[in-house]
Enzyme design. Structure first.
Site, short mmCIF file in Angstrom:
data_model
loop_
_atom_site.label_atom_id
_atom_site.label_comp_id
_atom_site.label_asym_id
_atom_site.label_seq_id
_atom_site.Cartn_x
_atom_site.Cartn_y
_atom_site.Cartn_z
CG ASP A 36 39.58 47.51 29.86
OD1 ASP A 36 39.72 46.36 29.15
OD2 ASP A 36 39.01 47.64 30.73
CB SER A 129 42.07 40.38 46.30
OG SER A 129 41.45 39.26 46.68
CB ALA A 130 39.90 39.79 51.01
CE1 TYR A 153 43.12 38.31 40.81
CE2 TYR A 153 42.48 37.29 42.97
CZ TYR A 153 42.36 38.25 42.02
OH TYR A 153 41.74 39.47 42.16
CE LYS A 157 44.67 41.33 41.75
NZ LYS A 157 44.67 42.73 41.05
CG LEU A 204 26.92 32.99 46.14
CD1 LEU A 204 26.77 31.54 45.73
CD2 LEU A 204 26.88 33.31 47.80
NE ARG A 235 34.47 33.46 50.83
CZ ARG A 235 34.61 32.11 51.42
NH1 ARG A 235 34.14 32.09 52.65
NH2 ARG A 235 35.14 31.20 50.77
NE ARG A 296 34.90 27.97 44.95
CZ ARG A 296 34.75 29.27 44.91
NH1 ARG A 296 34.08 29.31 43.67
NH2 ARG A 296 34.60 30.35 45.75
P1 NAD Z 1 37.16 42.84 35.22
O1 NAD Z 1 37.73 41.45 34.65
O2 NAD Z 1 35.65 43.12 35.21
O3 NAD Z 1 37.81 44.09 35.18
C1 NAD Z 1 39.61 43.99 34.61
C2 NAD Z 1 39.56 44.98 33.40
O4 NAD Z 1 40.87 45.12 33.28
C3 NAD Z 1 38.78 44.45 32.19
O5 NAD Z 1 37.92 45.12 31.65
C4 NAD Z 1 40.01 43.65 31.36
O6 NAD Z 1 39.62 43.93 29.93
C5 NAD Z 1 40.78 44.58 31.64
N1 NAD Z 1 42.26 44.15 31.55
C6 NAD Z 1 42.79 43.09 31.86
N2 NAD Z 1 44.03 42.71 31.62
C7 NAD Z 1 44.40 43.98 30.96
C8 NAD Z 1 45.66 44.28 30.33
N3 NAD Z 1 46.78 43.63 30.17
N4 NAD Z 1 45.57 45.62 29.70
C9 NAD Z 1 44.24 46.41 29.76
N5 NAD Z 1 43.31 45.89 30.30
C10 NAD Z 1 43.38 44.73 30.94
O7 NAD Z 1 37.49 42.71 37.14
P2 NAD Z 1 37.01 43.40 38.12
O8 NAD Z 1 36.17 42.52 39.02
O9 NAD Z 1 36.48 44.48 37.77
O10 NAD Z 1 38.30 43.48 38.97
C11 NAD Z 1 39.07 44.82 38.71
C12 NAD Z 1 40.25 44.64 39.64
O11 NAD Z 1 40.10 44.26 41.15
C13 NAD Z 1 41.29 43.35 39.30
O12 NAD Z 1 42.57 43.87 39.55
C14 NAD Z 1 40.72 42.19 40.09
O13 NAD Z 1 42.09 41.39 40.52
C15 NAD Z 1 40.59 43.00 41.29
N6 NAD Z 1 39.74 42.49 42.50
C16 NAD Z 1 38.50 41.96 42.07
C17 NAD Z 1 37.64 41.34 42.70
C18 NAD Z 1 36.31 40.97 42.57
O14 NAD Z 1 35.98 39.93 43.05
N7 NAD Z 1 35.69 41.09 41.62
C19 NAD Z 1 38.08 41.18 44.25
C20 NAD Z 1 39.39 41.60 44.54
C21 NAD Z 1 40.15 42.18 43.64
C1 WQD Z 2 31.84 32.87 47.99
C2 WQD Z 2 30.89 31.60 48.83
C3 WQD Z 2 31.86 29.62 48.10
C4 WQD Z 2 30.00 29.94 43.85
C5 WQD Z 2 36.48 34.91 45.10
C6 WQD Z 2 38.17 34.75 45.04
C7 WQD Z 2 38.91 36.04 45.68
C8 WQD Z 2 38.28 37.44 45.16
C9 WQD Z 2 36.59 37.47 45.37
C10 WQD Z 2 39.13 38.40 43.57
C11 WQD Z 2 31.82 30.43 48.88
C12 WQD Z 2 30.17 29.74 47.84
C13 WQD Z 2 30.46 30.16 45.27
C14 WQD Z 2 28.94 28.75 43.71
C15 WQD Z 2 29.12 28.56 46.18
N1 WQD Z 2 38.33 37.60 43.91
N2 WQD Z 2 29.80 29.57 46.37
N3 WQD Z 2 28.57 28.11 44.99
O1 WQD Z 2 35.80 32.37 47.03
O2 WQD Z 2 35.06 34.34 48.76
O3 WQD Z 2 36.48 34.80 46.54
O4 WQD Z 2 36.16 36.35 44.61
O5 WQD Z 2 40.20 39.03 44.06
O6 WQD Z 2 40.20 36.16 45.24
O7 WQD Z 2 38.59 33.84 45.28
O8 WQD Z 2 34.21 34.43 46.51
O9 WQD Z 2 31.88 34.51 45.22
O10 WQD Z 2 33.47 32.63 44.68
O11 WQD Z 2 32.40 32.45 46.78
O12 WQD Z 2 28.51 27.93 47.23
O13 WQD Z 2 28.67 28.58 42.64
O14 WQD Z 2 30.15 31.52 47.80
O15 WQD Z 2 32.06 28.49 48.23
O16 WQD Z 2 31.64 30.22 50.35
P1 WQD Z 2 35.24 34.01 47.34
P2 WQD Z 2 32.80 33.39 45.77
#
Ligand code: NAD
Ligand code: WQD
Length: 343
Positions: A36, A129-130, A153, A157, A204, A235, A296
């Protein structure tokens, strides 16, 4: 005869989801190496993982785009599988800085699979991701739903999913799992690790919890005129511990043989913004001040998974409900009001 413990490389293992993954991996007696660059996380999470599990992992601070570093890691360790979490994930920032996102998320994966291939390590679980479904025409969303991301973004993905699919087509000895997460929330029950956004949260639950702890004044509810029961967005929130357990199931599934598999990781239940506020208030005993704001840009009204494929093929099902997700977020947030200690 004893069998050698599986060694797993976790890219992005210091981050929110990756740190919870490391706990489950160590507790399942695997050896863990974290790579990381700490661009969105803190090494304090590594200490916390080791405290929770009473086990050691190997932490390497570095960038997944650094091929030489990766090659050294694979030369020095017999790595059986890679869980690839490293990536950038803020939708708004990806619109403002698309090249930064494509560079990190695409080149990170390209360098990784090049080195894996050379090292003959061909088992990979990718954090998709969804968001790849864009604004869905109907719910629940199953894996055959047409994809179409609507921001850089999401497109990064989708592009990674496509390049990994091409890789598998060219070399079907790979074992690749593409896991499409819905909305990961919650924290480890110990309260020692959790989500710690760098700036003002976009999502959120972290926003609500920072209001609850007094770091932010009030929540903006983005729209209450959607075609949903209470007008606010719906969601599929999934507990991060359920989510990472899905990855262990994916590893077991890949161990059965080469394949490229796609699975949704969600609960199959949808909750509205108002329901999330109420659940959080109940479990934290706080009041969340909120204001109705405009919608949004790019938000779907409703998004929730059909998780049947993961249920049947992986033998995985989410266990925790929204109340439990909120309880665990609150335990983490209330004991770490400003997140991990800053270096
Ligand atoms: P996060 O930012 O907490 O974790 C990602 C980690 O990757 C961080 O620790 C960051 O420092 C590290 N990182 C980023 N770029 C790097 C690089 N080039 N080299 C080495 N380390 C690097 O995010 P998270 O929520 O834990 O998400 C993890 C994965 O899941 C991501 O790929 C994200 O896109 C995916 N994801 C997250 C969500 C969400 O809502 N949290 C939803 C769907 C998918
Ligand atoms: C959830 C709901 C907002 C914040 C995002 C990324 C998605 C994935 C997960 C990585 C929605 C509402 C939110 C606020 C609000 N990430 N909201 N006030 O948009 O479903 O997904 O995170 O892959 O790619 O787009 O999640 O938590 O941002 O929003 O009313 O301050 O909460 O409108 O209905 P989202 P979210």
């Amino acid at each position: 005869m004893t069998t050698k413990a599986e060694t797993v490389l976790v890219t992005g293992g210091a981050g929110y989801i990756g740190s919870h993954m490391c706990v489950e991996l160590l507790q399942s007696d695997r050896q863990v190496i974290v790579l990381d660059n700490l661009c969105n996380s803190s090494a304090a999470s590594i200490d916390a993982i080791q405290r929770i599990t009473q086990k050691q992992l190997s932490f390497v601070e570095g960038d997944v785009r650094d091929s030489d570093l990766l090659a050294r890691l694979f030369a020095q360790n017999e790595i059986d599988a890679v869980l690839h979490f490293a990536g950038l994930k803020a939708v708004g920032e990806s619109v403002a800085q698309p090249i930064k996102y494509y560079d990190n998320n695409l080149n990170g994966t390209l360098r990784l699979v090049e080195v894996m291939s050379a090292a003959q390590c061909k088992t990979l679980v990718f954090s998709s991701s969804a968001t790849v479904y864009g604004i869905p025409d109907s719910v629940p969303i199953d894996e055959s739903t047409v994809t179409g991301a609507i921001n850089p973004y999401g497109r990064s993905k989708l592009m990674v999913e496509e390049l990994l699919t091409d890789l598998y087509e060219a070399d079907p000895s790979w074992r690749i799992s593409l896991l499409r997460y819905f909305n990961p929330v919650g924290a480890h029950a110990s309260g020692e690790i959790g989500e710690d956004p760098n700036d003002i949260p976009n999502n959120l639950l972290p926003y609500i919890s920072q209001v609850a702890v007094g770091r932010l004044e009030k929540l903006n509810v983005f729209g209450n005129d959607y075609d949903t029961p209470d007008g606010t967005g719906v969601r599929d929130y999934i507990h991060v511990v359920d989510l990472v357990k899905g990855h262990l199931k994916a590893l077991e599934y890949l161990a059965k043989g080469p394949k490229l598999a796609i699975h949704n990781l969600g609960t199959g239940n949808g909750y509205s913004v108002m329901e999330a506020i109420k659940a959080f208030e109940k479990c934290s005993g706080t009041t969340i001040p909120y204001e109705i704001a405009s919608r949004r840009l790019g938000d779907a009204a409703v998004s929730f998974a059909d998780p049947t494929k993961a249920n049947t093929e992986l033998g995985w099902q989410a266990q925790f409900d929204l109340d439990r997700m909120c309880e665990d977020v609150w335990r983490w947030q209330s004991t770490h009001p400003t997140g991990y200690p800053k270096a």
